[in-house]
Scaffold this active site. Structure first.
Site, PDB file in Angstrom:
ATOM      1  N   CYS A   3      38.918  52.752  35.381  1.00 17.39           N
ATOM      2  CA  CYS A   3      38.918  50.628  36.322  1.00 17.39           C
ATOM      3  C   CYS A   3      37.835  50.046  35.822  1.00 17.39           C
ATOM      4  O   CYS A   3      36.513  51.010  36.630  1.00 17.39           O
ATOM      5  CB  CYS A   3      39.203  50.620  37.263  1.00 17.39           C
ATOM      6  SG  CYS A   3      38.488  49.772  38.307  1.00 17.39           S
ATOM      7  N   CYS A   6      35.387  49.662  38.687  1.00 14.58           N
ATOM      8  CA  CYS A   6      35.155  50.733  39.253  1.00 14.58           C
ATOM      9  C   CYS A   6      33.813  51.725  38.867  1.00 14.58           C
ATOM     10  O   CYS A   6      32.443  51.518  39.351  1.00 14.58           O
ATOM     11  CB  CYS A   6      35.800  51.604  39.122  1.00 14.58           C
ATOM     12  SG  CYS A   6      36.866  51.747  40.818  1.00 14.58           S
ATOM     13  N   ASP A  29      29.445  37.145  35.650  1.00 18.40           N
ATOM     14  CA  ASP A  29      31.022  37.509  34.905  1.00 18.40           C
ATOM     15  C   ASP A  29      30.822  37.312  33.433  1.00 18.40           C
ATOM     16  O   ASP A  29      29.937  36.622  32.993  1.00 18.40           O
ATOM     17  CB  ASP A  29      31.450  35.986  34.956  1.00 18.40           C
ATOM     18  CG  ASP A  29      33.588  36.567  34.318  1.00 18.40           C
ATOM     19  OD1 ASP A  29      34.032  36.483  35.577  1.00 18.40           O
ATOM     20  OD2 ASP A  29      33.637  36.773  33.087  1.00 18.40           O
ATOM     21  N   HIS A  45      38.121  51.515  45.490  1.00 17.25           N
ATOM     22  CA  HIS A  45      39.415  50.628  44.150  1.00 17.25           C
ATOM     23  C   HIS A  45      39.867  49.702  45.236  1.00 17.25           C
ATOM     24  O   HIS A  45      41.007  50.695  46.209  1.00 17.25           O
ATOM     25  CB  HIS A  45      39.406  51.733  43.943  1.00 17.25           C
ATOM     26  CG  HIS A  45      40.494  50.577  42.807  1.00 17.25           C
ATOM     27  ND1 HIS A  45      40.044  49.573  41.460  1.00 17.25           N
ATOM     28  CD2 HIS A  45      42.224  50.779  42.894  1.00 17.25           C
ATOM     29  CE1 HIS A  45      41.228  50.039  40.919  1.00 17.25           C
ATOM     30  NE2 HIS A  45      42.247  50.095  41.405  1.00 17.25           N
ATOM     31  N   ASN A  82      41.988  35.919  42.141  1.00 18.32           N
ATOM     32  CA  ASN A  82      43.269  35.549  41.840  1.00 18.32           C
ATOM     33  C   ASN A  82      43.776  37.110  42.550  1.00 18.32           C
ATOM     34  O   ASN A  82      43.621  38.203  41.830  1.00 18.32           O
ATOM     35  CB  ASN A  82      43.705  35.429  40.613  1.00 18.32           C
ATOM     36  CG  ASN A  82      42.460  34.434  40.256  1.00 18.32           C
ATOM     37  OD1 ASN A  82      42.914  33.360  40.691  1.00 18.32           O
ATOM     38  ND2 ASN A  82      42.288  34.812  38.972  1.00 18.32           N
ATOM     39  N   HIS A  93      41.094  45.209  40.190  1.00 17.55           N
ATOM     40  CA  HIS A  93      39.868  45.553  41.231  1.00 17.55           C
ATOM     41  C   HIS A  93      39.829  44.439  41.865  1.00 17.55           C
ATOM     42  O   HIS A  93      39.240  43.288  41.256  1.00 17.55           O
ATOM     43  CB  HIS A  93      39.042  46.367  41.023  1.00 17.55           C
ATOM     44  CG  HIS A  93      38.085  46.584  41.517  1.00 17.55           C
ATOM     45  ND1 HIS A  93      37.405  48.251  41.918  1.00 17.55           N
ATOM     46  CD2 HIS A  93      37.341  46.347  42.485  1.00 17.55           C
ATOM     47  CE1 HIS A  93      36.803  48.385  42.091  1.00 17.55           C
ATOM     48  NE2 HIS A  93      36.426  47.022  43.170  1.00 17.55           N
ATOM     49  N   HIS A  95      38.672  41.263  42.463  1.00 11.45           N
ATOM     50  CA  HIS A  95      37.105  39.813  42.948  1.00 11.45           C
ATOM     51  C   HIS A  95      37.094  39.176  43.852  1.00 11.45           C
ATOM     52  O   HIS A  95      38.704  38.476  43.490  1.00 11.45           O
ATOM     53  CB  HIS A  95      36.653  41.029  41.570  1.00 11.45           C
ATOM     54  CG  HIS A  95      38.123  40.335  41.239  1.00 11.45           C
ATOM     55  ND1 HIS A  95      39.182  40.552  40.630  1.00 11.45           N
ATOM     56  CD2 HIS A  95      37.743  38.717  40.002  1.00 11.45           C
ATOM     57  CE1 HIS A  95      39.965  40.156  39.340  1.00 11.45           C
ATOM     58  NE2 HIS A  95      39.117  38.833  39.425  1.00 11.45           N
ATOM     59  N   HIS A  97      35.531  35.768  42.578  1.00 12.60           N
ATOM     60  CA  HIS A  97      34.702  34.732  41.695  1.00 12.60           C
ATOM     61  C   HIS A  97      34.244  33.257  42.483  1.00 12.60           C
ATOM     62  O   HIS A  97      34.714  33.134  43.168  1.00 12.60           O
ATOM     63  CB  HIS A  97      35.714  33.675  40.394  1.00 12.60           C
ATOM     64  CG  HIS A  97      36.755  34.897  40.066  1.00 12.60           C
ATOM     65  ND1 HIS A  97      36.674  34.691  38.747  1.00 12.60           N
ATOM     66  CD2 HIS A  97      38.151  35.494  39.960  1.00 12.60           C
ATOM     67  CE1 HIS A  97      37.726  35.641  37.950  1.00 12.60           C
ATOM     68  NE2 HIS A  97      38.485  35.975  38.719  1.00 12.60           N
TER      69      HIS A  97
HETATM   70  P1  5GP Z   1      40.878  37.625  37.368  1.00 11.65           P
HETATM   71  O1  5GP Z   1      41.463  36.990  35.852  1.00 11.65           O
HETATM   72  O2  5GP Z   1      41.207  39.022  36.966  1.00 11.65           O
HETATM   73  O3  5GP Z   1      40.731  37.131  38.291  1.00 11.65           O
HETATM   74  O4  5GP Z   1      39.113  37.932  36.744  1.00 11.65           O
HETATM   75  C1  5GP Z   1      38.668  38.793  36.141  1.00 11.65           C
HETATM   76  C2  5GP Z   1      37.526  38.159  35.390  1.00 11.65           C
HETATM   77  O5  5GP Z   1      36.442  39.855  34.865  1.00 11.65           O
HETATM   78  C3  5GP Z   1      37.546  37.259  34.317  1.00 11.65           C
HETATM   79  O6  5GP Z   1      36.552  36.185  34.254  1.00 11.65           O
HETATM   80  C4  5GP Z   1      36.582  38.207  33.217  1.00 11.65           C
HETATM   81  O7  5GP Z   1      35.542  37.541  31.995  1.00 11.65           O
HETATM   82  C5  5GP Z   1      35.421  39.444  33.622  1.00 11.65           C
HETATM   83  N1  5GP Z   1      35.462  41.068  33.547  1.00 11.65           N
HETATM   84  C6  5GP Z   1      36.188  41.582  32.683  1.00 11.65           C
HETATM   85  N2  5GP Z   1      35.713  42.484  32.522  1.00 11.65           N
HETATM   86  C7  5GP Z   1      34.371  42.349  32.763  1.00 11.65           C
HETATM   87  C8  5GP Z   1      33.433  42.983  32.108  1.00 11.65           C
HETATM   88  O8  5GP Z   1      33.336  44.337  31.999  1.00 11.65           O
HETATM   89  N3  5GP Z   1      32.682  43.843  33.261  1.00 11.65           N
HETATM   90  C9  5GP Z   1      32.073  41.380  33.332  1.00 11.65           C
HETATM   91  N4  5GP Z   1      30.671  41.250  34.056  1.00 11.65           N
HETATM   92  N5  5GP Z   1      32.709  40.739  33.567  1.00 11.65           N
HETATM   93  C10 5GP Z   1      34.617  41.084  33.161  1.00 11.65           C
HETATM   94 ZN    ZN Z   2      38.100  49.917  40.682  1.00 15.32          ZN
END
Ligand code: 5GP
Ligand code: ZN
Length: 109
Positions: A3, A6, A29, A45, A82, A93, A95, A97
């Protein structure tokens, strides 16, 4: 566990960390959609809010938002989470924003 968040929590993938304690970590991000776009995650997680979260972790997430924005120097911000693929979740995982620095329209449903 394979993940990406993680791995960031364990320090195995680099990230621009804003705030960290024993239960949560926030980091910029990788693909920011606003001048300020930071993600806050629990270190444990859980896929999303559909899962049970221990009370101390739930509280640490709220505190983590406060500590993160304090370090960012922003006083007005939006929190987005989301939950589920149909709601736009791409990383499974939990999160939050933290978005600021743009003219944000009123939330619509
Ligand atoms: P979701 O669409 O799941 O709500 O948001 C996932 C967010 O994680 C996206 O805004 C994407 O740009 C960010 N993201 C995905 N992979 C990585 C990563 O490896 N590092 C960082 N810093 N952000 C990530
Ligand atoms: Zn995770």
């Amino acid at each position: 566990m394979d993940c990406v968040f993680c791995k960031i929590a364990r320090g195995e993938i680099p990230a621009r960390v804003v705030y960290e304690d024993d239960k949560v970590i926030s980091f910029h991000d990788i693909n920011p959609k606003a001048p300020v776009h930071v993600l806050l995650i629990p270190k444990m997680h859980v896929e999303n809010l559909k899962e049970e979260i221990p009370a101390d972790v739930s509280y640490a997430l709220i505190r983590g938002i406060r500590e993160t924005v304090k370090r960012l120097g922003v006083s007005e911000y939006r929190i987005i989470s989301n939950n589920g693929r149909g709601a736009g979740q791409e990383v499974f995982h939990l999160h939050f924003h933290i978005v600021a620095g743009i003219e944000i329209p009123p939330a619509t449903v």
